[in-house]
Design an enzyme around this catalytic site. Structure first.
Site, short mmCIF file in Angstrom:
data_model
loop_
_atom_site.label_atom_id
_atom_site.label_comp_id
_atom_site.label_asym_id
_atom_site.label_seq_id
_atom_site.Cartn_x
_atom_site.Cartn_y
_atom_site.Cartn_z
N LYS A 192 0.90 -1.23 0.10
CA LYS A 192 0.08 0.08 -0.06
C LYS A 192 0.64 1.49 -0.02
O LYS A 192 0.53 2.18 -0.83
CB LYS A 192 -1.11 -0.05 1.24
CG LYS A 192 -2.23 0.66 0.96
CD LYS A 192 -3.12 0.62 2.08
CE LYS A 192 -4.36 1.53 1.89
NZ LYS A 192 -5.51 1.30 2.84
N MET A 506 -20.41 -36.20 -15.06
CA MET A 506 -19.00 -36.88 -15.45
C MET A 506 -18.60 -37.68 -14.11
O MET A 506 -18.15 -38.76 -14.52
CB MET A 506 -17.69 -36.02 -15.88
CG MET A 506 -16.56 -36.47 -16.35
SD MET A 506 -16.87 -37.51 -17.85
CE MET A 506 -16.64 -36.24 -19.05
#
Ligand SMILES: Cc1ncc(C[n+]2csc(CCOP(=O)(O)OP(=O)(O)O)c2C)c(N)n1
Ligand SMILES: [Mg+2]
Lengths: 591, 215
Positions: A192, A506
């Site tokens: 920052k 699947m």
């Protein structure tokens, strides 16, 4: 271009500009914050659309973005995973670098799945994460995580910036590394303090060299010659087409090569659309759920020419039963891929954009009609046993294949098809028709459920004038459906087809075939998808009868804006052919 | 063809078998000196569940270029692939691997022994002399000896000193010089001149052109 940039251009002293990239709105030699430097870098790199989600540690960057909203189109997603998948979809359709912003801590960790996906599928990305103040690093500060170390295994390169003045060079390097050589994701973590700190801006210089990094090697002519010799003597040559051809923007070069040498080519899942589906030498798809001919004949060809593919286990099946009879020519830009899984006879290490034309020049013009016919014959066999039933089922219940079949009829193969992971993905890859490259967006290497919806958003921004159709399972859709919010807010025109088999299909297929039908937690219930879409202001419809299919698809495609179509399909349909795990490619099962 | 002695009997071993056997390999990596690179390299091994026997980082013969020396026990084919994965890292310039007969290598060890013992027990003194150990620090209560050499020699001394009052022992990572290397200066120039690599992908078939290319 905004009027602000226009004015800037006029003000530039003529002839003094050295940087090649377009500059943003800040003049060099001014004092700017690290955050503004990030914006300038994005503009210089030609970024137009990108994705992200704000938070504490990236707030200064978002604050700078506030002044750049007219030039930089930031799309606010609903989850950082959605953001990075969108950036992936964008990169895949546009051929540009995808960009995503996220905050520190949870924002950054939410990127990890997408990074792993982009790393294994070689997708160029630049991810920018905010980080706590440099003096707080290592103190367990609020929303501090060790992002660099968490992401090291899933990035091509990453770097932490702690000084504002490092930002232009770090980002220049990031874009360069992401898009050159074998592309991949890069992450830049910016503390920052570096975002708010002011520094003396020297302008933005794009990077074109990193000392320790060699994006591509010198092509060895003797290897090209050896390869050509093998090809010229071959009677049953066979080409494997991988995503490298797309990444290398070498689709034309590829086509010229196979056409001159008359060699049948099969594509991997990620190679899909690099050649048109209807090309006479295109013999279909490789791998576990690929086509019959390409799999069986892999073990019959005499020369196997792999172009920009990496012999993934889903393609090769059991390695000790894979193409043992063949001489292997492997064209790849990444030396680590050569001999990694399959021992090469001739390694053609280099960028296929360069190596393919060199090879084409040396190969003889030929045709292999008998050999090609073998593929066609097996295709007929596959049609008889599998394809016809899948595309034109006799029963009442709809199949996934017939949805694809009608979709092809309506789009004529011009749409971008984005798929999630599961049965619907394999069916789409098998049957979707492609006329144009960069039309297939799917999570290949990682198999990330939840990929499709956000990737489709990105795909649309990457190909604004194309129809984008996402085909998603009922399971996978529920993993990232919050991105409907992004579609709503930004009016993203994507068409969503949910192929609902009321199962994690699947996995259910595997449980049926290999676990005695012991269906363990594959029975998934779903909300009313159309109602959910409605909640987001997205039009939709659910159909379960064949007679509604074509009109519903047409309505979806014609609809202005996004649309969700749920198609109820057979619950226990299986995807065939299939190479069962642990079997060789020639042991592919048709049923 | 090679021979090995198993249970006193000399047996023939084919090259294929040797290739499939695990050996000690020393990997030398030339890199930029960047934070985080150690982790990037280390996880290439841990991801594949390969134990690093020894790891050393140091400056190299070239200013600004770092050198990693990594020792592992593996079959050659795996080592070759590992080296390619290492070299693929953006901040790695070059990686080599060598078997023990292609390098000169040393490890260094420190032993802390009670000074009383050294003075009173002739055996200890004799041992230290025999192994070429050198006193680094001598204090009333303890003495620190240093020795360098191959792993086996160091291990042997540690073993015999153990019961004779070894208080503390530490051994360094391996450092190695590659016999056939001319240093990294020339290679670095290539990198700095922005030349693409002209390395050859080593390939066993290309040496046997006649066999392979006549079909
Ligand atoms: C994130 C994630 N979790 C789990 C899996 C394992 N997995 C692969 S396919 C599949 C089922 C997918 O179900 P659905 O989305 O309904 O698609 P279908 O196969 O039914 O077409 C699962 C659970 C995965 N690939 N990704
Ligand atoms: Mg399903």
């Amino acid at each position: 271009m905004s009027s602000a940039t226009e004015t800037m251009k006029k003000e530039k002293p003529a002839g003094k500009e050295t940087a090649k990239a377009p500059q943003g709105r800040v003049k060099p030699q001014t004092s700017i914050s690290g955050s503004v430097a990030v914006m300038e870098a994005l503009i210089a790199e030609g970024v137009t659309d990108f994705f992200g989600y704000p938070g504490g540690a990236i707030m200064p960057i978002y604050d700078a973005l506030y002044d750049y909203m007219d030039t930089l189109n930031h799309i606010l997603v609903r989850h950082e995973q959605g953001g990075i998948h969108a950036a992936q979809g964008y990169a895949r359709t546009s051929g540009k670098v995808g960009v995503v912003f996220a905050t520190s801590g949870p924002g950054a960790t939410n990127l990890v799945t997408g990074l792993a996906d982009a790393q294994i599928d070689s997708t160029p990305l630049v991810c920018i994460t905010g980080q706590v103040f440099a003096h707080l690093l290592g103190t367990d500060a609020f929303q501090e995580t060790d992002v660099i170390n968490i992401t090291t295994p899933v990035t091509k390169w990453n770097f932490q910036v702690t000084e504002a003045s490092e930002i232009p060079t770090a980002l220049a390097k990031a874009f360069y590394i992401a898009k050159t050589g074998r592309p991949g994701p890069v992450l830049i973590d910016i503390t920052k303090n570096a975002q708010v700190q002011k520094f003396d801006y020297k302008g933005y210089t794009p990077c074109n060299h990193v000392r320790s990094y060699r994006p591509k090697p010198i092509v060895r002519k003797e290897y090209i010659q050896a390869a050509a010799e093998l090809i010229n003597k071959a009677e049953k040559p066979f080409v494997l087409l991988g995503q490298g051809v797309i990444l290398g923007k070498a689709e034309k070069e590829f086509k010229t090569f196979i056409e001159k040498a008359g060699i049948p080519a099969a594509w991997t899942v990620l190679g899909l659309s690099a050649l048109e589906t209807d090309h006479p030498l295109n013999v279909g798809m490789l791998g576990m759920h690929g086509n019959y001919g390409p799999n069986v004949l892999t073990n019959e060809c005499d020369v196997l020419i792999a172009v920009g593919m990496r012999f993934d286990d889903r393609v090769t099946g059991r390695l000790d039963k894979y193409a043992k009879q063949a001489k292997v020519i492997h064209l790849d830009i990444d030396p680590a891929e050569i001999d990694k899984n399959v021992q090469t006879t001739v390694p053609v290490w280099g960028d296929c954009k360069e190596t393919l034309p060199m090879l084409t020049a040396l190969v003889e013009k030929k045709e292999h009609p008998e050999w090609l016919n073998k593929f066609r014959k097996m295709q007929v066999e596959e049609e008889d046993v599998v394809i016809t039933d899948e595309l034109h089922p006799k029963g009442e219940i709809m199949s996934m294949g017939e949805v694809l079949n009608i979709l092809n009829e309506l789009t004529k193969g011009d749409a971008v098809i984005v798929t999630d992971v599961g049965q619907h993905q394999m069916v789409s890859c098998r049957y979707a028709k492609f006329n144009k490259t960069r039309s297939n967006v799917t999570s290949g290497g990682l198999g990330t459920m939840g990929f499709a919806l956000p990737a489709a958003i990105g795909a649309k921004f990457g190909a604004k004038d194309r129809q984008v159709v996402a085909i998603i399972g009922d399971g996978g859709f529920q993993m990232t459906l919050q991105e409907l919010g992004t579609i709503m807010q930004f009016d993203v025109n994507v068409k969503i087809i949910i192929l609902n088999n009321q199962f994690l299909g699947m996995v259910r297929q595997w449980q049926q075939l290999f676990h005695d039908k012991r269906y363990s937690f594959v029975n998934i219930t779903s909300p009313d998808f159309v109602m959910v879409a409605k909640g987001y202001g997205i039009a939709g419809k659910s159909i379960s009868k064949r007679e509604d299919l074509k009109s519903a698809l047409q309505e979806m495609l014609n609809h202005k804006g996004s649309y969700l179509l749920e198609v109820m399909v057979g619950k226990e349909n299986n995807v065939f052919p299939m190479v069962p795990q642990g079997c060789g490619v020639a042991e592919i099962r048709l049923k | 063809m090679c021979f090995a002695v198993v249970g006193g009997i000399k047996i023939k071993i084919s090259n294929q078998v040797i290739k499939a056997m695990k050996h000690e390999f020393t990997i030398t990596v030339y890199t930029e000196n960047h934070i985080g690179l150690l982790n990037r390299i280390a996880i290439i091994f841990s991801r594949r569940k390969i134990n690093i026997e020894s790891l050393n980082t140091s400056p190299s013969e070239v200013e600004g270029i770092h050198r990693f020396t990594i020792v592992i026990n593996e079959v050659e084919d795996v080592v070759k692939k590992l080296v390619r994965q290492i070299e693929k890292q953006v901040e790695v310039l070059k990686a080599y691997y060598n078997s023990n007969d292609e390098i000169v290598w040393q490890e260094l060890a420190l032993y802390k022994v009670s000074t009383d013992k050294v003075i009173t027990d002739v055996k200890v003194e004799r041992l230290l002399r025999q192994y070429g150990a050198r006193a680094v620090v001598i204090r009333k209560d303890y003495t620190v000896f240093e020795t360098s050499g191959h792993r086996e020699e160091i291990d042997k001394l540690t073993e015999v000193l153990g019961p004779l009052g070894l208080i503390e022992f530490v051994r360094s990572a391996r450092v190695a010089i590659i016999n056939a290397s001319n240093g990294f200066y020339e290679k670095l120039k290539e990198f700095e001149e922005e030349k693409p690599g002209d390395e050859i992908v080593e390939n066993e078939f290309l040496d046997k052109q006649d066999e392979v290319f006549s079909m």
